[in-house]
Design an enzyme around this catalytic site. Structure first.
Site, PDB file in Angstrom:
ATOM      1  N   HIS A   1     -10.815  -5.590  -2.868  1.00 58.63           N
ATOM      2  CA  HIS A   1      -9.201  -6.356  -2.136  1.00 58.63           C
ATOM      3  C   HIS A   1      -8.973  -6.182  -0.888  1.00 58.63           C
ATOM      4  O   HIS A   1     -10.243  -5.659  -0.079  1.00 58.63           O
ATOM      5  CB  HIS A   1      -8.565  -4.786  -2.774  1.00 58.63           C
ATOM      6  CG  HIS A   1      -8.828  -3.939  -2.647  1.00 58.63           C
ATOM      7  ND1 HIS A   1     -10.099  -2.562  -2.975  1.00 58.63           N
ATOM      8  CD2 HIS A   1      -8.755  -2.763  -1.136  1.00 58.63           C
ATOM      9  CE1 HIS A   1     -10.533  -1.976  -2.386  1.00 58.63           C
ATOM     10  NE2 HIS A   1      -9.295  -1.736  -1.392  1.00 58.63           N
TER      11      HIS A   1
ATOM     12  N   ASN B   1     -12.683  -2.951   3.180  1.00 56.88           N
ATOM     13  CA  ASN B   1     -14.178  -2.367   3.706  1.00 56.88           C
ATOM     14  C   ASN B   1     -15.031  -2.262   2.004  1.00 56.88           C
ATOM     15  O   ASN B   1     -14.802  -2.435   1.214  1.00 56.88           O
ATOM     16  CB  ASN B   1     -12.725  -0.789   3.088  1.00 56.88           C
ATOM     17  CG  ASN B   1     -11.576  -0.680   4.272  1.00 56.88           C
ATOM     18  OD1 ASN B   1     -12.369  -0.468   4.974  1.00 56.88           O
ATOM     19  ND2 ASN B   1     -11.237  -0.790   3.762  1.00 56.88           N
TER      20      ASN B   1
ATOM     21  N   HIS C   1      -6.751  -5.769   3.268  1.00 53.29           N
ATOM     22  CA  HIS C   1      -5.956  -5.203   2.801  1.00 53.29           C
ATOM     23  C   HIS C   1      -4.782  -6.631   4.372  1.00 53.29           C
ATOM     24  O   HIS C   1      -6.329  -7.028   5.350  1.00 53.29           O
ATOM     25  CB  HIS C   1      -5.962  -4.125   3.785  1.00 53.29           C
ATOM     26  CG  HIS C   1      -6.818  -2.715   3.044  1.00 53.29           C
ATOM     27  ND1 HIS C   1      -6.418  -1.682   2.565  1.00 53.29           N
ATOM     28  CD2 HIS C   1      -7.945  -2.717   2.755  1.00 53.29           C
ATOM     29  CE1 HIS C   1      -6.816  -1.248   1.822  1.00 53.29           C
ATOM     30  NE2 HIS C   1      -7.894  -1.561   1.567  1.00 53.29           N
TER      31      HIS C   1
ATOM     32  N   GLN D   1     -13.941   2.517   2.193  1.00 50.03           N
ATOM     33  CA  GLN D   1     -13.250   2.574   0.377  1.00 50.03           C
ATOM     34  C   GLN D   1     -13.233   2.701  -0.532  1.00 50.03           C
ATOM     35  O   GLN D   1     -14.404   4.150  -0.550  1.00 50.03           O
ATOM     36  CB  GLN D   1     -14.907   1.111   0.286  1.00 50.03           C
ATOM     37  CG  GLN D   1     -14.194   0.728  -1.210  1.00 50.03           C
ATOM     38  CD  GLN D   1     -15.521  -0.838  -1.692  1.00 50.03           C
ATOM     39  OE1 GLN D   1     -16.033  -0.749  -1.329  1.00 50.03           O
ATOM     40  NE2 GLN D   1     -15.425  -1.486  -3.002  1.00 50.03           N
TER      41      GLN D   1
ATOM     42  N   ASP E   1       1.040  -1.453  -0.107  1.00 50.57           N
ATOM     43  CA  ASP E   1       0.523   0.024   0.093  1.00 50.57           C
ATOM     44  C   ASP E   1       0.816   1.105  -0.382  1.00 50.57           C
ATOM     45  O   ASP E   1       1.499   1.507   1.169  1.00 50.57           O
ATOM     46  CB  ASP E   1      -0.581  -0.159   1.107  1.00 50.57           C
ATOM     47  CG  ASP E   1      -1.749   1.251   1.423  1.00 50.57           C
ATOM     48  OD1 ASP E   1      -1.740   2.201   1.008  1.00 50.57           O
ATOM     49  OD2 ASP E   1      -3.029   0.966   1.009  1.00 50.57           O
TER      50      ASP E   1
ATOM     51  N   VAL F   1     -11.407   3.030  -3.697  1.00 50.74           N
ATOM     52  CA  VAL F   1     -11.861   2.163  -4.873  1.00 50.74           C
ATOM     53  C   VAL F   1     -12.208   0.470  -5.136  1.00 50.74           C
ATOM     54  O   VAL F   1     -11.943  -0.739  -4.480  1.00 50.74           O
ATOM     55  CB  VAL F   1     -10.215   1.101  -5.332  1.00 50.74           C
ATOM     56  CG1 VAL F   1      -9.980   0.419  -6.543  1.00 50.74           C
ATOM     57  CG2 VAL F   1      -9.010   2.760  -4.663  1.00 50.74           C
TER      58      VAL F   1
END
Length: 122
Positions: free
Chosen positions: A103, A90, A105, A97, A34, A99
């Site tokens: 995905h 998220n 994390h 969130q 990240d 994006v």
């Protein structure tokens, strides 16, 4: 949730249009560090398909791909964080969130310590 016809930043990373510090890649997944880490180890695990905007859509549409994502996260946590980690999804803007390409994390401690309860999410 915002609607867009533009490719997500993650789609652009998969296509190598945007650079990333990639730590893992196979035919279906990519993982990278990240750019704004919230823990000593902060990796993003991203399915290469942009078909699913969030984890709920992924779970409903392709549970096997979700299982692969979680397995990839575990593997990366073993490699980068001693096997102990937080796995965070998220979903929605008010949950953080930004994006809308599913995905996860992967957050883990560095060699000098752990992630204390309450240390994240402020």
């Amino acid at each position: 949730m915002p609607e867009t016809s533009e490719p997500s930043i993650f789609t652009r990373i998969v296509a190598r249009e945007i650079p990333a510090d990639i730590v893992f890649e196979n035919d279906t997944m990519i993982a990278f560090r990240d750019i704004n880490p919230q823990a000593p180890v902060h990796l993003l695990v991203v399915p290469k398909t942009g078909q699913y905007r969030n984890v709920s859509e992924l779970a409903a549409g392709d549970p096997a791909l979700l299982a692969e994502l979680v397995g990839t996260a575990k593997h990366l946590a073993e490699e980068h964080a001693g096997g102990e980690y937080r796995l965070i999804f998220n979903e929605g803007p008010s949950a953080g969130q930004t994006v809308f390409h599913v995905h996860a994390h992967v957050l883990g401690a560095g060699p000098d310590g752990g992630l204390a309860e309450g240390s994240l999410g402020q």
